[in-house]
Every structure is written in structure tokens, then in C-alpha cells.
Design an enzyme around this catalytic site. Structure first.
Site, PDB file in Angstrom:
ATOM      1  N   TYR A 150      66.770  10.318  48.954  1.00 63.24           N
ATOM      2  CA  TYR A 150      66.243  11.681  49.032  1.00 63.24           C
ATOM      3  C   TYR A 150      65.351  11.999  47.830  1.00 63.24           C
ATOM      4  O   TYR A 150      64.205  12.454  47.986  1.00 63.24           O
ATOM      5  CB  TYR A 150      67.395  12.674  49.108  1.00 63.24           C
ATOM      6  N   TYR A 419      44.960  23.684  19.570  1.00 65.66           N
ATOM      7  CA  TYR A 419      45.022  24.471  20.806  1.00 65.66           C
ATOM      8  C   TYR A 419      45.967  23.810  21.806  1.00 65.66           C
ATOM      9  O   TYR A 419      46.856  24.458  22.370  1.00 65.66           O
ATOM     10  CB  TYR A 419      43.629  24.623  21.408  1.00 65.66           C
TER      11      TYR A 419
END
Length: 526
Positions: A150, A419
Site C-alpha cells: 500500500y 533566503y
């Protein structure tokens, strides 16, 4: 000619599938429901306000898929939305008890059937805002014991989402995935009945203290399919109440604030305008976001560093709103601003941390330490301090905090070292806050813009600091985004429609963060 939008939904007879079908019908779609469960499709028809087209189809059978899709496309001559929701659920078998056949069947339904549906529908997906939404799972992002087939199939769905987003962008088809956490579905109820899940223990592990509702997944589907999400493609949207943010021993939610009753019945929404605080509100994304909240009747406290711009905000938005000059690197100024907000409005419902600055372009050895410190002080410490003060003014029923990350969060580039680092820090702060504050009803989220046509970007263009045509070719959708694209995402995240999203990151970047190939992502760059 059929002018009504057509949505094809697989796994339509299950809990999430039904919720998606009913929500899309409310949005005006002609819903085409596919499931192998004939009785479940009949129940869906009974719940629908209008007639739905239903098709019984076993997705383990490629021939059935082909015949079903041929019938659908011949009947409607268009497909505007595909929701690949059908799945074989986790068997919870150990490695030694998992057969190759289990893998084959799981991948056949959870992954390959999605490819087959897309192949058959593509030539009919020619209308504006066509979209594909794949329902993955938190299990595709976080490993769990005894979920081998899964979890692997859901990770494959996420990869498929990103590769399809890059390929189909030139056809103007957006592709996104939703990764639900624990949702109150029939599948989950069956696992609990078989003693394979302890839902009481799971609730304690979720910061929001409850399982999600199928309708909360349907709301995210509705947003991603809409034109409000026109610059979102290749994104994986986690909807798990903050489950993925909690990374320590013990409970994420105290037993006394478990909200199991809200798994069936949604609490009444807030009536009247919300109080929304926005930093960096004077221009670009901040200005667009402020205008969007104001347009829906909310009250604003707008903070910005530039005095002249603040005066303009006062003129443009009116006296019912606040506009204040604030340097968010100064904690005393932040505290004073929130005291004014308290006196003026009495509370804060939504905090939007948009204010940020970036490095100057240049080699690392030429970047000043004082400049780097100011970037961190503005983007990280300032945002944290504003969130902290906003939390103090949020009502008992909770609120929402939306922090701004960036495409540089996970894909930093030179020479913007500080940044990118600051935006990575912001996303982690979001997750830490989500894990802590979820039980108080406060949701914390990150929106990550790509290249957006803001005044700052236009200044970079004028100084030849960036090559816009080259950037456009790197973006699968082929163009820079608009400030309104980000404003729409912020409005959604802060809304009741995103009520089970907590600690999630939403990329609004035209597919930038999904492209991992060499060469250009777009052959039709604007």
C-alpha cells in the site's frame, strides 16, 4: 455540444469517493462515478441531488477500464476532471506474509489504473482548467510497518503526479495529489473492527485530536480543481490534522481535548468578518492578499516597513481597517502593533506572515554578515514573533497562521544562501507550531510561491539580475504566476475549506518544484 463540466471519479462508492462526488455535483459538474460496488453506487445515487452517471467497473481488469472509459467519452465527449480515488487498502501484513500477488493487485488498482484512465481521457481533456487529482496517502510520505504494498503504491502515485504534471502542462492540464491522513472512512472502521487499528491511540497522535471527515478531502479536491488553483500543479497536499508534524515520544494531543465528536459533525462556522493580520501588506503578494480578504468582508491589520506605502493603504482600504508602519526585526515595534490590534479589534483570527527580504546577488565572499543577519531577522525571527503575538489574541475556537515559504525551501540556489535557508527554517517553524498548537484549534500552514510577477521580480528584470524567458522555460506551465494566484491559495488555507490541513505545505509554482529533468520544462513558455 455538452457545455457542462464532466468529472470522472473512481472509488465513488467509498466514503471519500461519495463525498467527492456529492461536492463536485454541488459545484456544477456532471459527475461520472466509477466503482466495482454496484450497491454502493446505488446508495450514491440515492444521496445525490441530481442524477449521476454510474459505471460498474473493476479496476483490476484493464479491459473493463477501457470499455468503461470508451462509454464515458462517447456519452459526454469531454472530461474536465479525473479524480483517481480508488484504492486497495492496506492489508497490514508482515513482510513474510506479503505475496507478490498482493503487490501486483495493489499497484494495478492504486497506480496503473490511474494511468489507464488518463490515457483514455486525454484527447477529451481539451477545455480550460482541465485537471487530474490523485488521491495518495500519508502512507506514501511516511513509512509504516506492515504496509509494504500500500505505502509503496501511494509513493508511486506521488511520483506519477509530478511526472504527469510536467508532461501535461503543455496541454494546460494540471495534475496534483492529496495525501490524506487518518480519515473516518469505512476502510478505517473495518481495520479498527479487525483490531488492526487503535483509533483512540491514533487520535492522541494527531495534533488536532481527531480523524478527518471525508468531506474535508472533498473540499480540497474542489479547490484544486477550480480556477483559483490555476497556478498549482505537481503539488502534494497533505490533509492529516498535523499527523506528519509530530516527531517525539508521547501524545500530540491531550486526552481532555480529543475532538472525536467532530469527526461526524462539523462545528458551526464563525459568523461575521474575521480579523486578519498581514505583514508586508503594501505591495505585490501582500497587497493582493489584503485585497482578497477585504473583498470577502474581513477586517485587516496591515503591517509594512515603508511609511509612504502604509499611508496609501490607509487611503485605499478605509478606516475600518488598520495600517501600521512596523519594522518586524524590532520586537518592541511588533509588540506595540499587536497591542494596537488588540485595542482596535480585540482579537486575531488569521495571521499571514508575508514580509520577507532576499540576499543581494553576488558571490558568498562579498555578502555582508550584517545583511545576512537582517534576512534571518526579517524572514524568520520577525515572522515567528508576529505569530507568537497573534496566538495570544486568537479566540478559544482557534485560528489560522499562514507562513510564506518559497520554491527555495527545498530547491535552494546560489547566490541566495540566506533566503533559501530562511524559507527552509520557516517551513520547519510551521511544522513545529502545527504539532504544538493543533490541539488548541490553531492550524499553521506554509504556502510556497514560485516565480510570481511582483514589483520585486520586475526590479530584478530591469537590472538584468534574472532571465525571465529562461525562467519561463523552466516552469512546466510556461509562465510566471500572478500575485492573485498566491492570494487565492492563502484564502483557501485560512478558510474552513482547509479545516483538516495543519502543518501542510502548498506549492503554488506552476510545477517548478516537480521538474527534475534536464533541459526545458516548457516548450510553450510565455
Amino acid at each position: 455540444m455538452n457545455t457542462q463540466k464532466v468529472a470522472v471519479v473512481t472509488g465513488a462508492a467509498g466514503s471519500i469517493g461519495m463525498a467527492v462526488c456529492l461536492q463536485l455535483q454541488k459545484q456544477g459538474y456532471q459527475v461520472v462515478a466509477i466503482d466495482k460496488n454496484k450497491q454502493g453506487l446505488s446508495e450514491l445515487q440515492d444521496r445525490a441531488a441530481n442524477q449521476m452517471a454510474v459505471y460498474v467497473c473493476d479496476l483490476l481488469d484493464p479491459e473493463e477500464i477501457s470499455q468503461t472509459m470508451d462509454s464515458i467519452t462517447q456519452a459526454f465527449q469531454r472530461v474536465d476532471l479525473i479524480v483517481n480515488n480508488a484504492a486497495i487498502g492496506p492489508s497490514m501484513n508482515s513482510v513474510l506474509d506479503t505475496s507478490a500477488k498482493e503487490f501486483e493487485n495493489t499497484f494495478e488498482v492504486n497506480w496503473l489504473a490511474s494511468v489507464e484512465l488518463v490515457q483514455k481521457a486525454l484527447k477529451f481533456m481539451t477545455h480550460e482548467y482541465a485537471s487530474i487529482i490523485n488521491i495518495s496517502s500519508g502512507a506514501g510520505l511516511q513509512s509504516n510497518p506492515k504496509r509494504n504494498a500500500y505505502s509503496a503504491s501511494k509513493a508511486a502515485v506521488i511520483s506519477l503526479t509530478k511526472s504527469l504534471a510536467c508532461e501535461l502542462a503543455e496541454k494546460k492540464i494540471r495534475v496534483n495529489a492529496i495525501a490524506p491522513g487518518y480519515i473516518k472512512t469505512e476502510m478505517v472502521a473495518a481495520l479498527e473492527q479487525d483490531n488492526k487499528l487503535d483509533l483512540d491511540a491514533i487520535r492522541k497522535r494527531i495534533p488536532m485530536g481527531r480523524l478527518g471527515r471525508p468531506s474535508e478531502i472533498a473540499n480540497v479536491v474542489s479547490f484544486l480543481a477550480s480556477e483559483r488553483a490555476e497556478y498549482i500543479t505537481g503539488s502534494v497536499v497533505t490533509v492529516d490534522g498535523g499527523y506528519a508534524t509530530f516527531n517525539q515520544i508521547g501524545d500530540a494531543c491531550e486526552a481532555k481535548v480529543i475532538r472525536a465528536d467532530e469527526e461526524e459533525l462539523h462545528p458551526a462556522p464563525q459568523i461575521g468578518p474575521r480579523v486578519v493580520v498581514i505583514t508586508g501588506a503594501a505591495r505585490g503578494i501582500g497587497r493582493a492578499t489584503a485585497a482578497a480578504f477585504a473583498a470577502q468582508g474581513d477586517l485587516l491589520a496591515m503591517l509594512d516597513y515603508d511609511a509612504a506605502s502604509v499611508e496609501q493603504l490607509k487611503q485605499d482600504f478605509g478606516s475600518q481597517h488598520l495600517a501600521m508602519q512596523v519594522d518586524i526585526t524590532d520586537e518592541a515595534q511588533i509588540n506595540s502593533a499587536f497591542e494596537q490590534i488588540k485595542q482596535y479589534f480585540g482579537r486575531v483570527d488569521v495571521m499571514v506572515n508575508n514580509a520577507a527580504i532576499a540576499d543581494v546577488f553576488g558571490p558568498v565572499e562579498q555578502q555582508s554578515l550584517s545583511g545576512l543577519r537582517r534576512i534571518m531577522a526579517t524572514n524568520v525571527t520577525g515572522s515567528f514573533s508576529c505569530a507568537r503575538e497573534a496566538i495570544k489574541l486568537m479566540p478559544e475556537q482557534g485560528g489560522a497562521i499562514v507562513n510564506f515559504g518559497s520554491i527555495n525551501t527545498h530547491l535552494p540556489f546560489a547566490p541566495r544562501h540566506a533566503y533559501g535557508a530562511s524559507k527552509a527554517a520557516i517551513e520547519m517553524i510551521t511544522r513545529c507550531m502545527a504539532a504544538e498548537l493543533g490541539q488548541k484549534g490553531i492550524r499553521v500552514l506554509t504556502v510556497c510561491p514560485g516565480y510570481i510577477r511582483t514589483p520585486g521580480v520586475e526590479e530584478l528584470e530591469r537590472t538584468n539580475s534574472i532571465d525571465t524567458p529562461k525562467i519561463n522555460r523552466r516552469i512546466p506551465l510556461g509562465h510566471l504566476g500572478k500575485p492573485d494566484n498566491i492570494a487565492n491559495a492563502v484564502l483557501f488555507l485560512a478558510s474552513d475549506q482547509a479545516s483538516y490541513m495543519n502543518g501542510s505545505t502548498l506549492f503554488v509554482d506552476g510545477g517548478w518544484s516537480s521538474f527534475g529533468n534536464a533541459g526545458d520544462a516548457s516548450v510553450q513558455a510565455a
